[in-house]
Design a protein around this motif. Structure first.
Motif, mmCIF file in Angstrom:
data_model
loop_
_atom_site.group_PDB
_atom_site.id
_atom_site.type_symbol
_atom_site.label_atom_id
_atom_site.label_comp_id
_atom_site.label_asym_id
_atom_site.label_seq_id
_atom_site.Cartn_x
_atom_site.Cartn_y
_atom_site.Cartn_z
ATOM 1 N N GLU A 40 5.779 -10.697 -1.188
ATOM 2 C CA GLU A 40 4.974 -9.508 -1.455
ATOM 3 C C GLU A 40 5.470 -8.349 -0.592
ATOM 4 O O GLU A 40 5.914 -8.549 0.540
ATOM 5 C CB GLU A 40 3.497 -9.787 -1.163
ATOM 6 C CG GLU A 40 2.902 -10.865 -2.067
ATOM 7 C CD GLU A 40 1.510 -11.276 -1.631
ATOM 8 O OE1 GLU A 40 0.553 -11.050 -2.401
ATOM 9 O OE2 GLU A 40 1.380 -11.830 -0.525
ATOM 10 N N LEU A 41 5.355 -7.142 -1.128
ATOM 11 C CA LEU A 41 5.805 -5.949 -0.420
ATOM 12 C C LEU A 41 4.789 -5.527 0.641
ATOM 13 O O LEU A 41 3.668 -6.041 0.703
ATOM 14 C CB LEU A 41 6.037 -4.813 -1.410
ATOM 15 C CG LEU A 41 7.114 -5.060 -2.474
ATOM 16 C CD1 LEU A 41 7.168 -3.884 -3.443
ATOM 17 C CD2 LEU A 41 8.475 -5.303 -1.840
ATOM 18 N N GLY A 42 5.199 -4.562 1.474
ATOM 19 C CA GLY A 42 4.381 -4.098 2.574
ATOM 20 C C GLY A 42 3.007 -3.611 2.167
ATOM 21 O O GLY A 42 2.867 -2.839 1.216
ATOM 22 N N GLU A 45 0.467 -7.806 0.938
ATOM 23 C CA GLU A 45 0.632 -9.234 1.224
ATOM 24 C C GLU A 45 -0.693 -9.998 1.146
ATOM 25 O O GLU A 45 -1.073 -10.736 2.065
ATOM 26 C CB GLU A 45 1.255 -9.424 2.622
ATOM 27 C CG GLU A 45 2.526 -8.629 2.854
ATOM 28 C CD GLU A 45 2.288 -7.323 3.580
ATOM 29 O OE1 GLU A 45 3.218 -6.825 4.221
ATOM 30 O OE2 GLU A 45 1.149 -6.815 3.502
ATOM 31 N N ASP A 90 6.503 -10.726 11.368
ATOM 32 C CA ASP A 90 6.313 -9.849 10.206
ATOM 33 C C ASP A 90 6.344 -10.700 8.946
ATOM 34 O O ASP A 90 6.947 -11.764 8.901
ATOM 35 C CB ASP A 90 7.363 -8.751 10.162
ATOM 36 C CG ASP A 90 8.759 -9.237 10.521
ATOM 37 O OD1 ASP A 90 8.979 -10.462 10.587
ATOM 38 O OD2 ASP A 90 9.645 -8.404 10.742
ATOM 39 N N ASP A 92 6.314 -9.238 5.339
ATOM 40 C CA ASP A 92 6.553 -8.584 4.056
ATOM 41 C C ASP A 92 7.962 -8.854 3.553
ATOM 42 O O ASP A 92 8.855 -9.255 4.299
ATOM 43 C CB ASP A 92 6.317 -7.078 4.165
ATOM 44 C CG ASP A 92 7.196 -6.418 5.219
ATOM 45 O OD1 ASP A 92 7.398 -7.020 6.294
ATOM 46 O OD2 ASP A 92 7.687 -5.296 4.988
ATOM 47 N N PRO A 148 1.933 -6.899 8.653
ATOM 48 C CA PRO A 148 2.430 -6.435 7.353
ATOM 49 C C PRO A 148 3.448 -5.312 7.491
ATOM 50 O O PRO A 148 3.587 -4.691 8.548
ATOM 51 C CB PRO A 148 1.160 -5.912 6.668
ATOM 52 C CG PRO A 148 0.311 -5.416 7.806
ATOM 53 C CD PRO A 148 0.598 -6.342 8.959
ATOM 54 N N ALA A 149 4.195 -5.075 6.418
ATOM 55 C CA ALA A 149 4.903 -3.811 6.173
ATOM 56 C C ALA A 149 5.957 -3.435 7.203
ATOM 57 O O ALA A 149 6.152 -2.250 7.464
ATOM 58 C CB ALA A 149 3.886 -2.670 6.037
#
Length: 407
Positions: A40-42, A45, A90, A92, A148-149
């Motif tokens: 999943e992208l930033g 998630e 992290d 993402d 995230p991200a």
């Protein structure tokens, strides 16, 4: 004569983690492959966060979710009141179409874990699991931050603003990056700057469109944009001291609508990396000067934006020395070396608030074809690194506690 690039060899005698961590290896691989299948992208998630939170809760760990939208904070209370140490991972992925032909390939089309963040989460989960199993012997509390991200727009700063380093207050923080630029079983660590300042620029070249057969009536944005791209490469080559690391990269160029139409506009995006505060100020000025000069020469105009994203990542010298000593003790002195990159990392924001260290863990195995560079559509790594990562984190925590009790 054909010159072949020397192959990076993986030492077959890489030390193994302690049995209680080695026993987690099958689960580490399972978790990592699950995360790899569903990237999943930033700040999106959601499923990743649920997966993490469910695992943590099942081990009786206190879990806080929704931190900076999708972040997760795990708190594992120790029996003592020693300094709280945090571990950061992290989680993402990247907007890349996966090219790997593996059973755990991404099922989310156009999204891929192409930088090892799935491995970072698995290592952090393994660390949390081991700590939970040994919580009665922990002399201090540990917080594990699932952020995230990192790939953008950046989740570290929002997590800090949401209180991730407070209640209880974090005294030090560590993190690692799986690194396919180093062979499996090696560690890169140094005090001071380790990741570069990262910035992004956008430029729109505004010309005058027209018919491809009547160019004298136009200002061709493709031609102007192409000259801008070429000229930007001279900035590092001719305006920066050769001993000063810097990068100016144009990663996106969009223009044109049809084969016989001269483009009205061209759009460029790129990134700038450096360590020097002086270059951090001077490079955007020079980039705009180049764009302005070329546009003026061709009768075009332009729009320019420059955004500073992540600061230089500065490892605390004392914590970096702790990590270095731990890595040498576990892996051997010959497998530990200083390492820097012009890549950017928003772990830098955590390190601005508390002393800590972000280090590299080698994960490449060219003999198995697991040595593609980061952000490559066929990026993958040797999963043996997962157990090594857990062992390194646990040893770092143990060394923190030893030193705090000795003071």
């Amino acid at each position: 004569m054909l010159l072949r690039r020397p192959r990076r060899t993986v030492m077959s005698d890489t030390p193994r983690p302690r049995p209680s961590i080695g026993a987690l290896q099958p689960q580490l691989v399972q978790w990592r492959r699950h995360l790899h299948r569903f990237p999943e992208l930033g700040f999106q998630e959601q499923a990743t966060s649920r997966f993490i939170a469910q695992k943590l809760a099942s081990w009786g760990i206190d879990v806080q979710t929704g931190v900076a939208k999708t972040g997760v904070v795990a708190t594992i209370a120790g029996r003592g009141d020693g300094p709280v140490v945090a571990v950061r991972a992290d989680m993402d992925a990247l907007p890349i179409l996966e090219g790997n032909r593996v059973e755990y390939a991404s099922e989310n089309t156009g999204i891929m874990h192409a930088c090892g963040h799935d491995g970072h989460v698995a290592i952090a989960l393994g660390t949390a699991r081991w700590l939970a199993e040994h919580r009665d012997a922990l002399p201090a509390t540990v917080k594990i931050l699932f952020q995230p991200a990192e790939e953008g727009p950046g989740g570290a700063k929002p997590m800090i603003e949401a209180g991730a380093l407070a209640s209880p207050d974090v005294a030090a923080i560590v993190g690692l990056h799986l690194w396919n630029n180093m062979p499996l079983g090696q560690v890169g660590v140094k005090g001071g700057p380790s990741f570069a300042n990262a910035a992004k620029f956008k430029a729109t070249i505004l010309g005058r469109g027209g018919h491809g057969a009547i160019p004298q009536q136009t200002v061709d944005a493709v031609v102007v944009g192409a000259q801008v791209v070429n000229a930007l490469q001279t900035i590092v080559a001719r305006n920066v001291d050769p001993f000063e690391p810097a990068v100016v990269t144009v990663g996106k160029f969009q223009s044109g609508t049809n084969f016989n139409v001269i483009a009205q506009s061209a759009y460029l995006e790129g990134t700038v990396r450096c360590f020097s505060p002086e270059l951090e100020t001077r490079l955007p000025e020079r980039i705009e000067q180049v764009i302005a000069g070329i546009c003026q020469a061709h009768g075009a105009s332009y729009e320019f934006e420059y955004d500073r994203h992540y600061p230089v990542l500065m490892n605390d010298p004392a914590v970096a020395e702790l990590v270095r000593s731990v890595a040498e003790e576990f892996l051997g002195r010959g497998r530990v070396r200083p390492e820097t990159t012009l890549g950017g990392e928003d772990m830098a924001f955590f390190l601005q608030k508390v002393p800590g260290c972000y280090f590299f863990l080698g994960s490449a195995n060219p003999e198995r074809g697991l040595d593609k560079p980061h952000h490559h559509p066929c990026f993958d790594f040797d999963e043996t690194a997962l157990g090594l990562g857990v062992e390194l984190f646990v040893r770092c925590l143990e060394r923190f506690w030893e030193r705090s009790m000795a003071e």
